[in-house]
Write an enzyme that holds these catalytic residues in place. Structure first.
Site, PDB file in Angstrom:
ATOM      1  N   LYS A  21       0.900  -1.137  -0.026  1.00 24.54           N
ATOM      2  CA  LYS A  21      -0.068  -0.071  -0.061  1.00 24.54           C
ATOM      3  C   LYS A  21       0.785   1.144  -0.109  1.00 24.54           C
ATOM      4  O   LYS A  21       0.631   2.255  -0.928  1.00 24.54           O
ATOM      5  CB  LYS A  21      -0.906   0.082   1.312  1.00 24.54           C
ATOM      6  CG  LYS A  21      -1.735  -1.133   1.411  1.00 24.54           C
ATOM      7  CD  LYS A  21      -2.719  -0.958   2.566  1.00 24.54           C
ATOM      8  CE  LYS A  21      -2.029  -0.973   3.939  1.00 24.54           C
ATOM      9  NZ  LYS A  21      -1.463  -2.444   4.279  1.00 24.54           N
ATOM     10  N   ARG A  96     -10.410   0.755   8.183  1.00 20.49           N
ATOM     11  CA  ARG A  96      -9.903  -0.525   8.568  1.00 20.49           C
ATOM     12  C   ARG A  96     -10.834  -1.367   9.288  1.00 20.49           C
ATOM     13  O   ARG A  96     -10.662  -2.518   9.683  1.00 20.49           O
ATOM     14  CB  ARG A  96      -8.568  -0.561   9.393  1.00 20.49           C
ATOM     15  CG  ARG A  96      -7.164  -0.752   8.886  1.00 20.49           C
ATOM     16  CD  ARG A  96      -6.243  -0.315   9.722  1.00 20.49           C
ATOM     17  NE  ARG A  96      -5.072  -1.260   9.435  1.00 20.49           N
ATOM     18  CZ  ARG A  96      -3.861  -0.726   8.871  1.00 20.49           C
ATOM     19  NH1 ARG A  96      -4.007   0.573   8.568  1.00 20.49           N
ATOM     20  NH2 ARG A  96      -2.775  -1.487   8.962  1.00 20.49           N
ATOM     21  N   ARG A 135      11.653  -5.098   5.603  1.00 21.47           N
ATOM     22  CA  ARG A 135      11.566  -3.648   5.076  1.00 21.47           C
ATOM     23  C   ARG A 135      12.486  -2.806   6.199  1.00 21.47           C
ATOM     24  O   ARG A 135      12.563  -2.900   7.088  1.00 21.47           O
ATOM     25  CB  ARG A 135      10.090  -3.597   5.258  1.00 21.47           C
ATOM     26  CG  ARG A 135       9.765  -2.062   5.122  1.00 21.47           C
ATOM     27  CD  ARG A 135       8.274  -1.932   5.102  1.00 21.47           C
ATOM     28  NE  ARG A 135       7.493  -2.208   6.244  1.00 21.47           N
ATOM     29  CZ  ARG A 135       6.225  -2.206   6.312  1.00 21.47           C
ATOM     30  NH1 ARG A 135       5.338  -1.449   5.660  1.00 21.47           N
ATOM     31  NH2 ARG A 135       5.741  -2.446   7.685  1.00 21.47           N
ATOM     32  N   ARG A 168      14.107   0.697  11.069  1.00 22.61           N
ATOM     33  CA  ARG A 168      13.240  -0.455  10.621  1.00 22.61           C
ATOM     34  C   ARG A 168      11.974   0.033  11.935  1.00 22.61           C
ATOM     35  O   ARG A 168      12.273   0.523  12.853  1.00 22.61           O
ATOM     36  CB  ARG A 168      13.809  -1.651  10.922  1.00 22.61           C
ATOM     37  CG  ARG A 168      14.713  -2.088  10.080  1.00 22.61           C
ATOM     38  CD  ARG A 168      15.307  -3.427  10.231  1.00 22.61           C
ATOM     39  NE  ARG A 168      16.573  -3.658   9.237  1.00 22.61           N
ATOM     40  CZ  ARG A 168      16.403  -4.365   8.078  1.00 22.61           C
ATOM     41  NH1 ARG A 168      15.148  -5.032   7.831  1.00 22.61           N
ATOM     42  NH2 ARG A 168      17.210  -4.517   7.275  1.00 22.61           N
ATOM     43  N   ARG A 180      -0.790  -8.377  12.969  1.00 22.85           N
ATOM     44  CA  ARG A 180      -1.450  -7.611  12.211  1.00 22.85           C
ATOM     45  C   ARG A 180      -2.378  -8.579  11.316  1.00 22.85           C
ATOM     46  O   ARG A 180      -3.378  -7.731  10.757  1.00 22.85           O
ATOM     47  CB  ARG A 180      -0.314  -6.715  11.601  1.00 22.85           C
ATOM     48  CG  ARG A 180       0.370  -5.696  12.494  1.00 22.85           C
ATOM     49  CD  ARG A 180       1.517  -5.119  12.374  1.00 22.85           C
ATOM     50  NE  ARG A 180       1.844  -4.613  10.911  1.00 22.85           N
ATOM     51  CZ  ARG A 180       2.949  -4.113  10.351  1.00 22.85           C
ATOM     52  NH1 ARG A 180       4.035  -4.912  10.916  1.00 22.85           N
ATOM     53  NH2 ARG A 180       2.914  -3.799   9.235  1.00 22.85           N
TER      54      ARG A 180
HETATM   55  P1  AP5 Z   1       4.831  -1.779   2.106  1.00 26.15           P
HETATM   56  O1  AP5 Z   1       4.457  -0.817   0.764  1.00 26.15           O
HETATM   57  O2  AP5 Z   1       5.469  -1.004   3.033  1.00 26.15           O
HETATM   58  O3  AP5 Z   1       3.678  -2.532   2.355  1.00 26.15           O
HETATM   59  P2  AP5 Z   1       2.178  -1.786   3.315  1.00 26.15           P
HETATM   60  O4  AP5 Z   1       1.063  -2.555   2.769  1.00 26.15           O
HETATM   61  O5  AP5 Z   1       2.117  -0.264   3.128  1.00 26.15           O
HETATM   62  O6  AP5 Z   1       2.613  -2.412   4.525  1.00 26.15           O
HETATM   63  P3  AP5 Z   1       2.307  -1.813   6.077  1.00 26.15           P
HETATM   64  O7  AP5 Z   1       3.142  -2.875   6.770  1.00 26.15           O
HETATM   65  O8  AP5 Z   1       2.910  -0.260   6.225  1.00 26.15           O
HETATM   66  O9  AP5 Z   1       1.032  -2.013   6.381  1.00 26.15           O
HETATM   67  P4  AP5 Z   1       0.140  -1.770   7.485  1.00 26.15           P
HETATM   68  O10 AP5 Z   1      -1.064  -1.910   7.166  1.00 26.15           O
HETATM   69  O11 AP5 Z   1       0.285  -3.127   8.432  1.00 26.15           O
HETATM   70  O12 AP5 Z   1       0.678  -0.683   8.479  1.00 26.15           O
HETATM   71  P5  AP5 Z   1       0.329   0.847   8.668  1.00 26.15           P
HETATM   72  O13 AP5 Z   1       1.282   1.746   8.783  1.00 26.15           O
HETATM   73  O14 AP5 Z   1      -0.775   1.050   7.968  1.00 26.15           O
HETATM   74  O15 AP5 Z   1       5.590  -2.994   1.568  1.00 26.15           O
HETATM   75  C1  AP5 Z   1       6.195  -3.766   2.363  1.00 26.15           C
HETATM   76  C2  AP5 Z   1       7.518  -4.227   1.896  1.00 26.15           C
HETATM   77  O16 AP5 Z   1       7.477  -5.021   0.636  1.00 26.15           O
HETATM   78  C3  AP5 Z   1       8.578  -3.155   1.566  1.00 26.15           C
HETATM   79  O17 AP5 Z   1       9.864  -3.325   1.869  1.00 26.15           O
HETATM   80  C4  AP5 Z   1       8.395  -3.069  -0.013  1.00 26.15           C
HETATM   81  O18 AP5 Z   1       9.592  -2.531  -0.626  1.00 26.15           O
HETATM   82  C5  AP5 Z   1       8.240  -4.514  -0.411  1.00 26.15           C
HETATM   83  N1  AP5 Z   1       7.217  -4.552  -1.307  1.00 26.15           N
HETATM   84  C6  AP5 Z   1       6.148  -3.762  -1.574  1.00 26.15           C
HETATM   85  N2  AP5 Z   1       5.365  -4.345  -2.877  1.00 26.15           N
HETATM   86  C7  AP5 Z   1       6.141  -5.505  -3.295  1.00 26.15           C
HETATM   87  C8  AP5 Z   1       6.135  -6.264  -4.491  1.00 26.15           C
HETATM   88  N3  AP5 Z   1       4.888  -6.224  -5.358  1.00 26.15           N
HETATM   89  N4  AP5 Z   1       6.923  -7.301  -4.475  1.00 26.15           N
HETATM   90  C9  AP5 Z   1       7.953  -7.297  -3.609  1.00 26.15           C
HETATM   91  N5  AP5 Z   1       8.180  -6.617  -2.409  1.00 26.15           N
HETATM   92  C10 AP5 Z   1       7.094  -5.572  -2.532  1.00 26.15           C
HETATM   93  O19 AP5 Z   1      -0.215   0.395  10.268  1.00 26.15           O
HETATM   94  C11 AP5 Z   1       0.662   0.152  11.354  1.00 26.15           C
HETATM   95  C12 AP5 Z   1      -0.254  -0.024  12.568  1.00 26.15           C
HETATM   96  O20 AP5 Z   1      -1.088   1.269  12.650  1.00 26.15           O
HETATM   97  C13 AP5 Z   1      -1.474  -0.954  12.503  1.00 26.15           C
HETATM   98  O21 AP5 Z   1      -0.885  -2.132  12.891  1.00 26.15           O
HETATM   99  C14 AP5 Z   1      -2.434  -0.470  13.501  1.00 26.15           C
HETATM  100  O22 AP5 Z   1      -1.891  -0.602  14.756  1.00 26.15           O
HETATM  101  C15 AP5 Z   1      -2.219   1.175  13.267  1.00 26.15           C
HETATM  102  N6  AP5 Z   1      -3.125   1.568  12.443  1.00 26.15           N
HETATM  103  C16 AP5 Z   1      -2.940   2.208  11.146  1.00 26.15           C
HETATM  104  N7  AP5 Z   1      -3.913   2.510  10.784  1.00 26.15           N
HETATM  105  C17 AP5 Z   1      -4.997   2.396  11.431  1.00 26.15           C
HETATM  106  C18 AP5 Z   1      -6.520   2.294  11.380  1.00 26.15           C
HETATM  107  N8  AP5 Z   1      -7.264   2.829  10.341  1.00 26.15           N
HETATM  108  N9  AP5 Z   1      -7.395   1.967  12.082  1.00 26.15           N
HETATM  109  C19 AP5 Z   1      -6.551   1.388  13.251  1.00 26.15           C
HETATM  110  N10 AP5 Z   1      -5.435   1.070  13.532  1.00 26.15           N
HETATM  111  C20 AP5 Z   1      -4.591   1.530  12.541  1.00 26.15           C
END
Ligand code: AP5
Length: 226
Positions: A21, A96, A135, A168, A180
């Site tokens: 994402k 979410r 990552r 990280r 997660r």
């Molecule tokens: P990356 O692009 O970083 O993936 P992502 O989908 O953004 O993953 P996140 O871990 O950031 O998502 P998340 O939803 O768990 O975290 P968030 O910050 O929203 O890609 C990952 C890796 O893979 C990278 O190294 C990239 O280079 C590689 N990659 C990407 N695409 C690839 C491909 N096609 N092929 C190979 N490699 C690839 O949330 C974190 C925490 O915040 C949550 O756990 C929760 O506690 C809280 N939170 C956030 N939003 C909310 C909400 N709306 N409601 C409640 N709690 C929330």
């Protein structure tokens, strides 16, 4: 000629941790001028600043759970009120829960907007653990990298800003990534049906390369930003 009325485009990126994402949102932001709104990034900033919301969110995030709708919605509303969102937004990691989706619909309706497209990035659970655990990001500009899939062209130097410090995330351990994923399947995946019923859902195979996923998303965004 009559002026053509335009309204800011609203794109939602749905998908489990590691689906890509953030990676895709940053590329789409550069190409289409939409603003990436990541609730994860907003919450991590609140944690780093030690705000009351950040203090309440910290332990939940470290355990891999979801932060309360109340806190997330307050943070998102503040961000959506800022002036740079006029061309449109990419919602990365929001909504979410069913409650967040309903609140978003209400918020958008207040300004005559609606969700234009919700993209489900479809991936395999085990591959996601590997993506998340490898990552890291540039400490200066936030550009994302991966130990196996996306390394800087010159080792130790950020491609985008030339920075040499990387970091990280605290929640990027395999154990927390599994928590997660569970939260995603229990509380967020049901939103796929919600947006399907609204007629705005697109499914993208996100197991392909970053470039292939980018190409699939580009067509969707081009269609909603004309
Ligand atoms: P990356 O692009 O970083 O993936 P992502 O989908 O953004 O993953 P996140 O871990 O950031 O998502 P998340 O939803 O768990 O975290 P968030 O910050 O929203 O890609 C990952 C890796 O893979 C990278 O190294 C990239 O280079 C590689 N990659 C990407 N695409 C690839 C491909 N096609 N092929 C190979 N490699 C690839 O949330 C974190 C925490 O915040 C949550 O756990 C929760 O506690 C809280 N939170 C956030 N939003 C909310 C909400 N709306 N409601 C409640 N709690 C929330």
């Amino acid at each position: 000629m009559d002026a053509v009325e335009t309204r800011p485009a609203v794109l939602i990126l749905l998908g489990p941790p590691g689906a890509g994402k953030g990676t895709q949102a940053r590329m789409l932001e550069e190409e289409f001028g939409l603003v990436q709104l990541s609730t994860g990034d907003l919450l991590r900033a609140a944690v780093a600043m030690g705000t009351p919301a950040g203090l309440a969110a910290k332990a939940v995030m470290e355990a891999g759970g979801l932060v309360s709708d109340e806190i997330v919605l307050a943070i998102l509303k503040d961000r959506m009120a800022e002036p740079d969102v006029t061309k449109g937004v990419i919602l990365d990691g929001f909504p979410r829960t069913a409650g967040q989706a309903a609140a978003l619909d209400g918020l958008l309706a207040e300004s005559g907007q609606r969700v234009d497209a919700a993209v489900s990035l479809e991936v395999d659970d085990e591959a996601m653990i590997a993506r998340v655990a490898g990552r890291y990001t540039c400490a200066d500009c936030g550009e994302g990298y991966h130990d196996d899939f996306k390394q800087p062209v010159h080792a130790g130097v950020c491609d985008k800003c030339g920075g040499t410090a990387f970091k990280r995330r605290a929640d990027d351990t395999a154990e927390t990534a599994r928590a997660r994923l569970e939260a995603y399947h229990a509380q967020t995946a049901p939103l796929i049906d919600h947006y399907d019923h609204l007629g705005v859902l697109a499914r993208v195979d996100a197991m392909g390369s970053i470039a292939d996923v980018r190409a699939a998303l580009g067509g969707i965004v081009a269609a909603i930003t004309v």
